[in-house]
Design an enzyme around this catalytic site. Structure first.
Site, PDB file in Angstrom:
ATOM      1  N   TYR A  43      -4.123  -5.776  -5.575  1.00 16.10           N
ATOM      2  CA  TYR A  43      -3.369  -6.546  -6.570  1.00 16.10           C
ATOM      3  C   TYR A  43      -3.834  -8.008  -6.618  1.00 16.10           C
ATOM      4  O   TYR A  43      -3.640  -8.694  -7.612  1.00 16.10           O
ATOM      5  CB  TYR A  43      -1.871  -6.529  -6.268  1.00 16.10           C
ATOM      6  CG  TYR A  43      -1.202  -5.174  -6.421  1.00 16.10           C
ATOM      7  CD1 TYR A  43      -1.826  -4.144  -7.103  1.00 16.10           C
ATOM      8  CD2 TYR A  43       0.048  -4.929  -5.886  1.00 16.10           C
ATOM      9  CE1 TYR A  43      -1.228  -2.904  -7.244  1.00 16.10           C
ATOM     10  CE2 TYR A  43       0.661  -3.693  -6.019  1.00 16.10           C
ATOM     11  CZ  TYR A  43       0.020  -2.680  -6.695  1.00 16.10           C
ATOM     12  OH  TYR A  43       0.623  -1.468  -6.829  1.00 16.10           O
ATOM     13  N   LYS A  50      -6.142   5.204   3.867  1.00 19.37           N
ATOM     14  CA  LYS A  50      -7.049   6.204   3.299  1.00 19.37           C
ATOM     15  C   LYS A  50      -8.402   6.012   3.991  1.00 19.37           C
ATOM     16  O   LYS A  50      -9.448   5.795   3.369  1.00 19.37           O
ATOM     17  CB  LYS A  50      -7.123   5.979   1.772  1.00 19.37           C
ATOM     18  CG  LYS A  50      -7.828   7.050   1.002  1.00 19.37           C
ATOM     19  CD  LYS A  50      -7.073   8.360   0.912  1.00 19.37           C
ATOM     20  CE  LYS A  50      -7.887   9.384   0.150  1.00 19.37           C
ATOM     21  NZ  LYS A  50      -7.392  10.756   0.330  1.00 19.37           N
ATOM     22  N   ASP A  96      -2.333  10.338   0.804  1.00 21.11           N
ATOM     23  CA  ASP A  96      -2.004  11.525  -0.002  1.00 21.11           C
ATOM     24  C   ASP A  96      -1.117  12.475   0.788  1.00 21.11           C
ATOM     25  O   ASP A  96      -0.128  13.019   0.268  1.00 21.11           O
ATOM     26  CB  ASP A  96      -3.282  12.227  -0.508  1.00 21.11           C
ATOM     27  CG  ASP A  96      -4.384  12.298   0.538  1.00 21.11           C
ATOM     28  OD1 ASP A  96      -4.272  11.632   1.587  1.00 21.11           O
ATOM     29  OD2 ASP A  96      -5.373  13.027   0.327  1.00 21.11           O
ATOM     30  N   ASP A 136       3.678   0.191  -2.569  1.00 19.13           N
ATOM     31  CA  ASP A 136       4.363   0.129  -3.854  1.00 19.13           C
ATOM     32  C   ASP A 136       4.832   1.528  -4.250  1.00 19.13           C
ATOM     33  O   ASP A 136       5.981   1.756  -4.633  1.00 19.13           O
ATOM     34  CB  ASP A 136       3.349  -0.430  -4.882  1.00 19.13           C
ATOM     35  CG  ASP A 136       4.015  -0.833  -6.179  1.00 19.13           C
ATOM     36  OD1 ASP A 136       5.230  -0.674  -6.294  1.00 19.13           O
ATOM     37  OD2 ASP A 136       3.295  -1.313  -7.083  1.00 19.13           O
ATOM     38  N   ASP A 170       8.851   3.434  -3.460  1.00 21.26           N
ATOM     39  CA  ASP A 170       9.638   3.990  -4.569  1.00 21.26           C
ATOM     40  C   ASP A 170       9.934   5.470  -4.326  1.00 21.26           C
ATOM     41  O   ASP A 170      11.032   5.950  -4.594  1.00 21.26           O
ATOM     42  CB  ASP A 170       8.872   3.859  -5.899  1.00 21.26           C
ATOM     43  CG  ASP A 170       9.264   2.594  -6.634  1.00 21.26           C
ATOM     44  OD1 ASP A 170       9.851   1.690  -5.989  1.00 21.26           O
ATOM     45  OD2 ASP A 170       8.977   2.483  -7.842  1.00 21.26           O
TER      46      ASP A 170
END
Ligand code: NAD
Length: 437
Positions: free
Chosen positions: A210, A260, A293, A317, A321
């Site tokens: 970001y 990852k 994942d 992020d 959620d």
């Protein structure tokens, strides 16, 4: 990258105050102020349902102070749409200055729209005129609604939120997702999957793809190419790992770091640094690693396996959620954003809910639970935090529900924001729990 200090120097006005001493050890990044009798708290009521839930929360904190014999000196400041209207800036420098001199900051929510009732008499006077077709009436109604979200970027409420996070150096976001037994049926998952879930997601907030540079959209060989840069330096990873280690050691003692690393170099560095920090500084914390994942899948498959999770900005992020949906209701989810030094900001995960603003329908419990996080993580008042959390569970046990958590046929009583806040305050005043003074 110890950026916050540099950023602060560049972006904040010179401040004539001495910040409160904060407790931090080499292994701790949860830097609460030392326990004291009087704390300065900045309240940011914001927009939409913000002022209503803040008012309920203030009543609850009032009852807590009376009962526990300490003082919260609460002072309001502007942020969001209301700050744009009153000061022409979504987070004015005066608000920032006030936040920085407090021991902690409690924020409701920002954004959305508001109805400008001042225009009503003019519209009513013009309506009978024949020139006003249905199209014109629609235009007039649009004129009555102030939509901050369609302002230019520098005058949008979210810009105020980003300015606050950046200038206060808030690099760690803590989001608990605890399924309360009274609200199991609010979750979309099966009872046996969510019963007893209590996960804390620690998300890095100021780095990653970001904020990484270079970034942009260029034309290469006649084609547009968009790119961002996923980047972390080791000091950024170290400090978030310390926060996560600290949080995990105060919870169930288990930390799962999500990355990852099978594909991304930046994730390999993340994994190496987290391993170093936790094994060296938090030997009692049980550390595991998981690819993002798989973590997304495991959170839905068997969320009870997780205690504390730590991850970078973009993975966090998404995962935070996802974890919130285990609980099922936005109105129950608190959060905390903290920095290396100075006050943290404590706020519910929900937005300003403009659709129900001003109707006494809002659920104040997420803000009250955010205040509990403020007491625990910023004010060194864990026992008082316990009282707030137990009081929230007790009102649910009494069968009180705001509309967002009411299920059809549940036999519970539908209450508004005011009644819910008052019920929590009453329990706080009388609940049978000991607090060491
Ligand atoms: P929202 O969270 O405001 O509302 C989503 C739905 O949940 C609505 O139906 C709303 O009525 C309900 N809801 C939310 N909080 C509730 C509560 N405490 N009690 C009862 N019901 C509640 O999300 P949205 O509608 O997408 O966004 C509205 C505005 O809020 C937008 O301008 C958005 O940008 C802003 N927003 C702000 C924040 C923040 O302040 N940090 C976060 C998210 C969205």
């Amino acid at each position: 990258m110890k950026l916050p200090i540099a950023i602060l120097a560049l972006t904040t006005p010179a401040l004539a105050f001495t910040p409160s001493p904060r407790i931090s050890t080499p292994t701790s990044s949860l830097n609460a102020v030392s326990k004291k009798d009087t704390y300065q708290i900045t309240l940011l009521p914001g927009d939409g349902i913000g002022p209503e839930i803040m008012s309920s929360c203030k009543d609850v904190l009032g009852a807590l102070q009376k009962r526990c014999g300490f003082t919260l000196e609460m002072k309001e400041a502007l942020i969001g749409g209301v700050a744009i209207d009153e000061a022409g800036d979504p987070f004015p420098d005066e608000s920032l200055e006030q936040c920085l001199k407090s021991d902690s900051v409690l924020l409701s929510c920002i954004g959305g729209y508001k109805v400008n009732y001042n225009t009503l008499p003019y519209i009513a006077a013009l309506l009978p005129l024949p020139i006003y077709s249905l199209i014109n009436i629609h235009t007039l109604i649009c004129y009555m609604i102030v939509q901050w979200d369609s302002n230019p970027r520098e005058l949008r409420p979210e810009t105020g939120l980003l300015k606050m996070r950046k200038s206060m150096g808030l690099f760690a976001n803590l989001r608990p997702a605890k399924v309360l037994s009274q609200l199991i049926d609010a979750s979309t998952l099966k009872r046996e999957v969510v019963e007893g879930v209590d996960v804390m997601v620690v998300r890095e907030l100021t780095g990653d793809v970001y904020f990484g540079t270079p970034k942009g959209i260029d034309v290469v060989d006649g084609k547009r190419v968009g790119y961002n840069n996923m980047i972390y330096d080791e000091t950024e990873i170290e400090r978030i790992a310390r926060v996560a280690g600290d949080v995990a050691s105060k919870r169930g003692g288990k930390l799962c770091s999500v990355d990852k690393a099978n594909v991304l170099d930046v994730s390999q560095l993340w994994r190496d640094v987290v391993t170093d920090v936790i094994t060296k500084d938090f030997p009692d914390v049980e550390l595991s690693h998981m690819y993002v994942d798989n973590a997304a899948m495991q959170l839905i498959r068997w969320p009870k396996q997780f205690d504390t999770m730590v991850t970078g900005n973009i993975f966090g992020d998404i995962l935070s959620d996802e974890a919130s949906m285990l609980v099922g209701s936005l109105g129950m989810l608190p959060s905390a954003s903290i920095g290396e030094s100075g006050p943290g900001v404590f706020e519910p995960c929900h937005g300003s809910a403009p659709d129900i603003a001003g109707q006494d329908k809002a659920n104040p419990l997420a803000l009250i639970l955010s205040a509990a996080m403020m007491l625990r993580y910023d004010l060194d008042r864990a026992e008082e935090a316990d009282i707030l959390e137990k009081a929230v569970e007790a009102v649910l046990d009494q069968g009180l529900r705001t509309a967002d958590i009411k299920q059809e046929g549940d036999g519970c009583k539908l209450v508004g924001c005011i009644e819910m806040g008052k019920a929590v305050a009453d329990i706080v005043a009388t609940i049978d729990m000991e607090v060491k003074v």
